[in-house]
Design a protein around this motif. Structure first.
Motif, short mmCIF file in Angstrom:
data_model
loop_
_atom_site.label_atom_id
_atom_site.label_comp_id
_atom_site.label_asym_id
_atom_site.label_seq_id
_atom_site.Cartn_x
_atom_site.Cartn_y
_atom_site.Cartn_z
N ASN A 185 13.39 20.72 51.15
CA ASN A 185 13.02 19.33 51.36
C ASN A 185 14.22 18.53 51.84
OD1 ASN A 185 10.18 19.05 49.88
ND2 ASN A 185 11.48 20.31 48.56
N VAL A 186 13.97 17.59 52.74
CA VAL A 186 15.01 16.65 53.19
C VAL A 186 14.46 15.25 52.93
CG1 VAL A 186 16.45 15.86 55.08
CG2 VAL A 186 15.77 18.27 54.95
N ALA A 187 15.17 14.45 52.12
CA ALA A 187 14.64 13.17 51.69
C ALA A 187 15.62 12.03 51.92
CB ALA A 187 14.28 13.24 50.20
N ILE A 188 15.07 10.82 51.99
CA ILE A 188 15.87 9.61 52.07
C ILE A 188 15.18 8.53 51.25
CG2 ILE A 188 14.76 8.81 54.22
CD1 ILE A 188 17.60 7.70 54.98
N ALA A 211 16.47 1.09 49.91
CA ALA A 211 17.42 0.38 49.06
C ALA A 211 16.84 0.09 47.68
CB ALA A 211 17.84 -0.93 49.74
N ARG A 212 15.55 -0.25 47.62
CA ARG A 212 14.93 -0.58 46.33
C ARG A 212 14.90 0.64 45.41
NH1 ARG A 212 14.80 -3.94 42.38
NH2 ARG A 212 12.78 -4.19 41.36
N ALA A 213 14.59 1.81 45.96
CA ALA A 213 14.56 3.04 45.15
C ALA A 213 15.95 3.33 44.60
CB ALA A 213 14.05 4.21 45.98
N ASP A 214 16.98 3.09 45.41
CA ASP A 214 18.35 3.32 44.94
C ASP A 214 18.76 2.30 43.89
OD1 ASP A 214 19.01 5.65 46.25
OD2 ASP A 214 19.75 4.65 48.04
N GLU A 215 18.32 1.05 44.05
CA GLU A 215 18.62 0.01 43.07
C GLU A 215 18.08 0.40 41.69
OE1 GLU A 215 16.99 -3.63 44.45
OE2 GLU A 215 18.31 -3.77 46.20
N LEU A 216 16.92 1.02 41.69
CA LEU A 216 16.27 1.41 40.44
C LEU A 216 16.68 2.81 39.98
CD1 LEU A 216 12.67 0.05 41.14
CD2 LEU A 216 14.43 -0.97 39.68
N GLY A 217 17.55 3.48 40.74
CA GLY A 217 18.03 4.80 40.35
C GLY A 217 16.93 5.85 40.31
N LEU A 218 16.06 5.85 41.32
CA LEU A 218 14.88 6.71 41.28
C LEU A 218 15.01 8.02 42.06
CD1 LEU A 218 12.07 4.03 41.53
CD2 LEU A 218 12.79 5.31 39.52
N ARG A 219 16.18 8.29 42.64
CA ARG A 219 16.32 9.55 43.39
C ARG A 219 16.09 10.76 42.48
NH1 ARG A 219 20.74 9.78 48.21
NH2 ARG A 219 20.55 7.64 48.99
N LYS A 220 16.67 10.74 41.31
CA LYS A 220 16.56 11.89 40.42
C LYS A 220 15.11 12.17 40.04
CE LYS A 220 18.33 13.86 36.11
NZ LYS A 220 19.23 13.66 34.93
N GLN A 221 14.37 11.10 39.75
CA GLN A 221 12.98 11.29 39.37
C GLN A 221 12.14 11.77 40.54
OE1 GLN A 221 11.31 8.23 36.74
NE2 GLN A 221 13.37 7.52 36.34
N GLY A 278 10.83 23.50 46.52
CA GLY A 278 12.12 23.98 47.00
C GLY A 278 13.19 22.93 46.79
N PRO A 279 14.47 23.27 47.02
CA PRO A 279 15.57 22.32 46.81
C PRO A 279 15.40 21.05 47.65
CG PRO A 279 16.39 24.55 47.22
CD PRO A 279 14.93 24.58 47.52
N VAL A 280 16.04 19.97 47.19
CA VAL A 280 15.98 18.69 47.90
C VAL A 280 17.37 18.33 48.41
CG1 VAL A 280 15.41 16.24 47.74
CG2 VAL A 280 14.08 17.92 46.42
N GLU A 281 17.47 18.09 49.71
CA GLU A 281 18.71 17.63 50.33
C GLU A 281 18.52 16.17 50.71
OE1 GLU A 281 21.42 19.35 50.54
OE2 GLU A 281 20.69 21.40 50.12
N TRP A 282 19.49 15.29 50.35
CA TRP A 282 19.36 13.87 50.60
C TRP A 282 20.14 13.43 51.84
CZ3 TRP A 282 15.99 10.76 48.07
CH2 TRP A 282 15.43 11.27 46.89
N LEU A 283 19.53 12.60 52.65
CA LEU A 283 20.18 11.99 53.79
C LEU A 283 20.54 10.55 53.45
CD1 LEU A 283 17.87 13.10 56.77
CD2 LEU A 283 20.08 14.08 56.13
N GLU A 284 21.59 10.04 54.09
CA GLU A 284 21.96 8.64 53.92
C GLU A 284 21.59 7.81 55.16
OE1 GLU A 284 22.84 7.68 50.99
OE2 GLU A 284 22.89 9.79 50.32
N GLU A 285 21.28 8.50 56.27
CA GLU A 285 20.89 7.82 57.50
C GLU A 285 19.54 8.35 57.96
OE1 GLU A 285 24.16 7.18 60.50
OE2 GLU A 285 25.11 8.73 59.25
N GLU A 286 18.56 7.48 58.07
CA GLU A 286 17.22 7.92 58.42
C GLU A 286 17.13 8.50 59.83
OE1 GLU A 286 12.57 6.55 57.82
OE2 GLU A 286 14.10 5.00 58.12
#
Length: 286
Positions: A138-141, A144-154, A163-171
């Motif tokens: 998985n590739v996810a992004i 800002a609101r999701a990051d403010e609430l700390g929801l990446r982990k959930q 499968g594993p999740v890879e995070w992007l910082e630029e859409e």
């Protein structure tokens, strides 16, 4: 700041990928989703999804009504991209202000979801077909609101069942990721298909050629995965290790790696997929 998700999870669209995710959630003893917290939203539940609903007693609705939506704090959109514009308006009218929205639809950007669900935390994810058997990536992004609430982990806990999740910082990089991992399985299937047909052309029985090609692709993939995990070799190193100078493999690679060969073709293929991903994200339907 972290916002715990203890309400219900509504899965909109329970096709192959949606059913695979639901299967993973229901099987996990820790970090999964209990059947009484899961809701299937799909007008025509069938196949594995229908079996899951019956076996586990998962609630199934043709659409998400306002009363049920009050109990939903996570909404996962797993419908096809071309269907998305039809389902968003009705959903946007009923979901809570704090509902976490997760999309697994290809080519649809955060802006589209932020327009439909203003102020909501949103995660856009790009899975791939092997996720249907728990062997995907998985590739996810996150917005800002999701990051403010700390929801990446959930979000990651829910997504990683495929499968594993890879995070992007630029859409803007999502299109390239789509070209590599989202569309990539089709390239591998084509390679197996072409390898089998080439063996058949050289005289092998068709069924034997296909078995040899499939086993070779699967075995090479497993070997590569193991080597990357233990740090013993990368793809280029493995290729070199099985290529004897002036041998049969070298003769074949001289063709594949020559001018206009496989590396160039794959580069063009990924670039074409990336371009189409951007077109779909901008609303082009052609």
């Amino acid at each position: 700041m972290t916002s715990e998700r203890n309400g219900r999870l509504a899965l909109v669209g329970v096709g192959r990928m949606g059913a695979a995710m639901a299967t993973g959630w229901l099987r996990k003893s820790r970090g999964g989703v209990p059947a009484d917290r899961l809701i299937f939203i799909d007008p025509g539940l069938e196949g594995p999804a229908a079996d899951l609903a019956r076996e586990h007693g998962v609630t199934h609705l043709a659409s998400l009504d306002a009363k049920t939506a009050k109990s939903v704090d996570t909404l996962i959109l797993a419908v096809k991209p071309q269907v998305m514009e039809k389902v968003l308006p009705a959903l946007s009218e009923v979901v809570r202000e704090d509902t976490l929205i997760i999309s697994v639809a290809a080519g649809i950007g955060l802006r589209t979801f932020e327009k439909a669900f203003p102020g909501r935390p949103i995660v856009r994810n790009m899975p791939n077909v092997p996720g249907a058997i728990g062997k995907g990536i998985n590739v996810a992004i996150a917005n800002a609101r999701a990051d403010e609430l700390g929801l990446r982990k959930q979000a990651e806990t829910l997504l990683k069942v495929t499968g594993p999740v890879e995070w992007l910082e630029e859409e803007r990089l999502m299109g390239a990721a789509t070209g590599v991992s989202g569309s990539g399985p089709a390239y591998v299937f084509l390679m197996a298909e072409a390898l089998a047909r080439a063996g058949e052309a050289e005289g092998l029985p068709a069924d034997l050629a296909e078995r040899l090609a499939v086993a070779t692709v699967a075995g090479a993939g497993a070997m590569l995965e193991k080597s990357l995990k233990d740090g013993s070799a990368n793809a280029a190193e493995l290729r070199r290790s099985v290529t004897s100078p002036k041998g049969t493999t070298q003769a074949a690679l001289d063709v594949l790696m020559g001018e206009g060969g496989l590396p160039s073709l794959i580069h063009k293929a990924v670039a074409a997929a990336e371009k189409r991903s951007r077109e779909l994200g901008s609303g082009e339907k052609k």
